[in-house]
Design a protein around this motif. Structure first.
Motif, short mmCIF file in Angstrom:
data_model
loop_
_atom_site.label_atom_id
_atom_site.label_comp_id
_atom_site.label_asym_id
_atom_site.label_seq_id
_atom_site.Cartn_x
_atom_site.Cartn_y
_atom_site.Cartn_z
N LEU A 97 2.72 13.88 -4.01
CA LEU A 97 2.00 14.41 -5.18
C LEU A 97 0.53 14.01 -5.16
O LEU A 97 -0.34 14.76 -5.62
CB LEU A 97 2.64 13.86 -6.46
N THR B 169 4.87 10.26 -13.14
CA THR B 169 5.61 11.13 -12.22
C THR B 169 7.05 10.66 -12.05
O THR B 169 7.79 11.23 -11.25
CB THR B 169 4.94 11.17 -10.83
N ALA B 170 7.44 9.61 -12.77
CA ALA B 170 8.79 9.05 -12.65
C ALA B 170 9.17 8.39 -13.98
O ALA B 170 8.30 8.06 -14.78
CB ALA B 170 8.85 8.04 -11.51
N PRO C 197 0.50 8.08 -8.57
CA PRO C 197 1.72 8.33 -9.34
C PRO C 197 2.22 7.03 -9.98
O PRO C 197 2.07 5.95 -9.42
CB PRO C 197 2.70 8.84 -8.28
N TRP D 129 9.91 0.97 -8.32
CA TRP D 129 9.00 1.71 -7.44
C TRP D 129 9.41 1.47 -5.99
O TRP D 129 10.18 0.56 -5.69
CB TRP D 129 7.55 1.30 -7.70
N HIS E 147 9.41 9.73 0.02
CA HIS E 147 8.18 9.48 -0.75
C HIS E 147 8.47 8.62 -1.97
O HIS E 147 8.36 9.06 -3.11
CB HIS E 147 7.51 10.81 -1.11
N VAL F 288 12.11 7.20 -7.32
CA VAL F 288 10.78 7.81 -7.32
C VAL F 288 10.78 9.05 -6.43
O VAL F 288 10.15 10.06 -6.75
CB VAL F 288 9.73 6.79 -6.85
N TRP G 166 6.77 16.50 0.69
CA TRP G 166 7.96 15.73 0.31
C TRP G 166 9.04 15.87 1.37
O TRP G 166 9.70 14.88 1.74
CB TRP G 166 8.44 16.25 -1.04
N GLY H 122 7.79 15.29 -11.30
CA GLY H 122 6.66 14.98 -10.43
C GLY H 122 5.60 16.06 -10.44
O GLY H 122 4.41 15.79 -10.45
N GLY I 44 9.89 12.76 -7.81
CA GLY I 44 8.69 13.33 -7.21
C GLY I 44 8.92 14.65 -6.50
O GLY I 44 7.96 15.35 -6.15
N GLY J 178 5.42 8.40 -4.24
CA GLY J 178 4.89 9.64 -4.80
C GLY J 178 3.69 10.21 -4.09
O GLY J 178 2.96 11.03 -4.66
#
Length: 485
Positions: free
Chosen positions: A140, A407-408, A199, A414, A134, A419, A55, A428, A423, A137
């Motif tokens: 992740l 994850t969000a 994600p 998006w 990211h 996000v 990240w 996340g 994340g 995501g």
């Protein structure tokens, strides 16, 4: 004849209880699935640290040097055999453990998006102004997939299952579609089934096809001249570019609702007092299937010639890459669905729900918080909408089972700062761990049940039919250092 209705009712009730008891005995937890879940929990801190590092690296397509190294190094620490720089891509790698059949693959992405750097706060606040982040995501994504592969590796190492687990470190999903070159290099030729996840703002078996897509670049070449003193001596490449975009925009009225056309003007001249002799535009065409995509793509390419004729300039079209829609495998998705129902929904703290609601407030969405309820498996729509992915190309060469995990916050835009924020913190992290468990549990099914693998492969062959896969990818090496960046 007289009946003792009380006795009959009691007998039926007793029999029903007996059947329920029998059914409950039949649905005993699979001990290997319990083990892979425990394995993910045991590695949770290490996986979280790895995800947070990726990240923080904020690396875009084909530039994911630190991210790829971190994932590959961790795989080696766990005992995987790692091959780096596969398919002529420095940041692509394969990590493998075990031997023989079945060979179960799992995909892991890790690239970021330009301009989305964000702190771990529920309002827009860039961590590094103008830097990537990211927003899909992927910090992740790769980590959860490697965590799932590691839990399967443990079972192989202990002799509890036999076969091969293979993690694919797949770069450049957001821009160039690195999996295309990995497919072309034959890296999936011996795989029985591939697992994949992404994600999302909901948790479910992913059974929609997404959109096929093609990217190409158009360059116009004219003649420079002084824009005031002698513009008649110039032939404007910028004029051609504007005529071209006008043609594209007029064409929008005459395409099917499933089609999407996007473009990004990369170069339209440098200064106002020069007739520009060069211009360049990136064009993307999508449709719900490759069959629908191709004629629209070719028509939009042809328009470049018309624009060049009108502006009296030369032109060149360069294919960048493109992806197929996903070939959905419902047999494999049904097996995944059972594991999702076994796992149940992700639980969130009040603090996490409040964080999610603040993001929703900041982005103008209903403040309903996080949603991860496991719904019944959807029907696959004939014309799926949404985004595109190079997982589609993998799915046309090997059966692919896909998952979406929360994850969000629900409704979150998006590819946005929201996000990135979710994340990088516990929301996340929980989705990452959940995905690793669901994926590894489904891989247990595949390793333990050869009939399931054959059923998955049978559906794949039936749906693919006689189509011979050919990727939308130009000859030559991947565009690692081209002007496309």
């Amino acid at each position: 004849m007289k009946y003792n209705y009380l006795a009959i009712t009691t007998a039926i009730f007793t029999l029903s209880l007996s059947n329920i008891s029998f059914a409950q005995k039949k649905v005993k937890p699979n001990p290997l699935k319990e083990e892979v879940k425990a394995s993910v929990d045991q590695r949770f801190d290490a996986l979280t640290d790895l995800s947070d590092r990726i990240w923080s690296f904020e690396e875009i397509a084909f530039r994911e040097t630190q991210s790829a190294k971190a994932l590959a190094d961790y795989a080696e620490e766990l005992g995987f055999r790692v091959t780096r720089g596969v398919a002529e891509i420095p940041t692509a790698f394969v990590a493998e453990y075990g031997s023989g059949s079945p060979v179960i693959g799992i995909l892991g992405e890790f690239d970021a998006l330009p301009g989305l750097s964000q702190n771990k706060v529920p309002y827009k606040s860039p961590l590094n102004e103008g830097a990537p982040g990211h927003g899909c995501g992927h910090n992740l994504f790769g980590v959860a997939s490697l965590g799932a592969a590691a839990s399967i590796k443990d079972l192989i190492d202990q002799g509890k299952i036999k076969g091969t687990v293979r993690f694919y470190g797949t770069p450049a999903e957001e821009k160039f579609f690195g999996k295309l070159w990995m497919v072309r290099a034959g890296l999936f030729n011996d795989v029985d089934v591939v697992m994949d996840w992404h994600p999302a703002a909901e948790t479910k078996a992913a059974v929609q096809k997404g959109l096929a897509l093609v990217d190409f670049q158009v360059e116009f070449f004219g003649q420079a001249a002084h824009a005031s003193a002698d513009p008649w001596n110039g032939r404007s490449a910028s004029d051609a570019l504007e005529l071209y975009t006008s043609g594209i925009n007029y064409y929008r009225e005459h395409i099917k609702p499933t089609v999407r056309i996007h473009y990004h003007i990369q170069d339209a001249g440098q200064v106002v007092n020069v007739v520009p002799d060069y211009s360049r535009i990136w064009v993307r065409v999508r449709d719900s299937s490759r069959e629908g995509l191709v004629p629209v793509w070719k028509r939009v390419e042809e328009m470049a010639e018309g624009a060049a004729i009108l502006a009296n300039v030369d032109y060149k079209v360069n294919l960048i890459s493109g992806v197929h829609e996903v070939l959905v495998n419902r047999t494999g998705s049904a097996a995944l669905q059972k594991n999702l129902e076994n796992l149940g929904s992700i639980s969130y703290t009040e603090e996490e729900q409040n964080f999610a609601k603040k993001i929703q407030e900041a982005t103008g969405k209903p403040q309903i918080g996080l949603v991860s309820k496991i719904e019944p498996m959807e029907e696959t729509a004939e014309h799926s909408m949404g985004g595109s992915t190079d997982v589609g190309d993998v799915s046309w060469v090997v059966p692919t089972i896909r998952l979406s995990a929360t994850t969000a916050p629900n409704g979150t835009p998006w590819h946005s700062w929201a996000v990135v924020a979710a994340g990088g913190m516990s929301i996340g992290h929980k989705g990452m761990a959940y995905a690793a468990k669901a994926l590894s549990m489904t891989m247990v099914d595949l390793f333990q049940n050869p009939e399931l693998v054959e059923s998955v492969k049978t559906e794949f062959k039936e749906k693919k039919g006689d189509y011979v896969y050919k990727g939308f990818v130009p000859d030559g090496p991947p565009p690692i250092n081209s002007n496309l960046q």
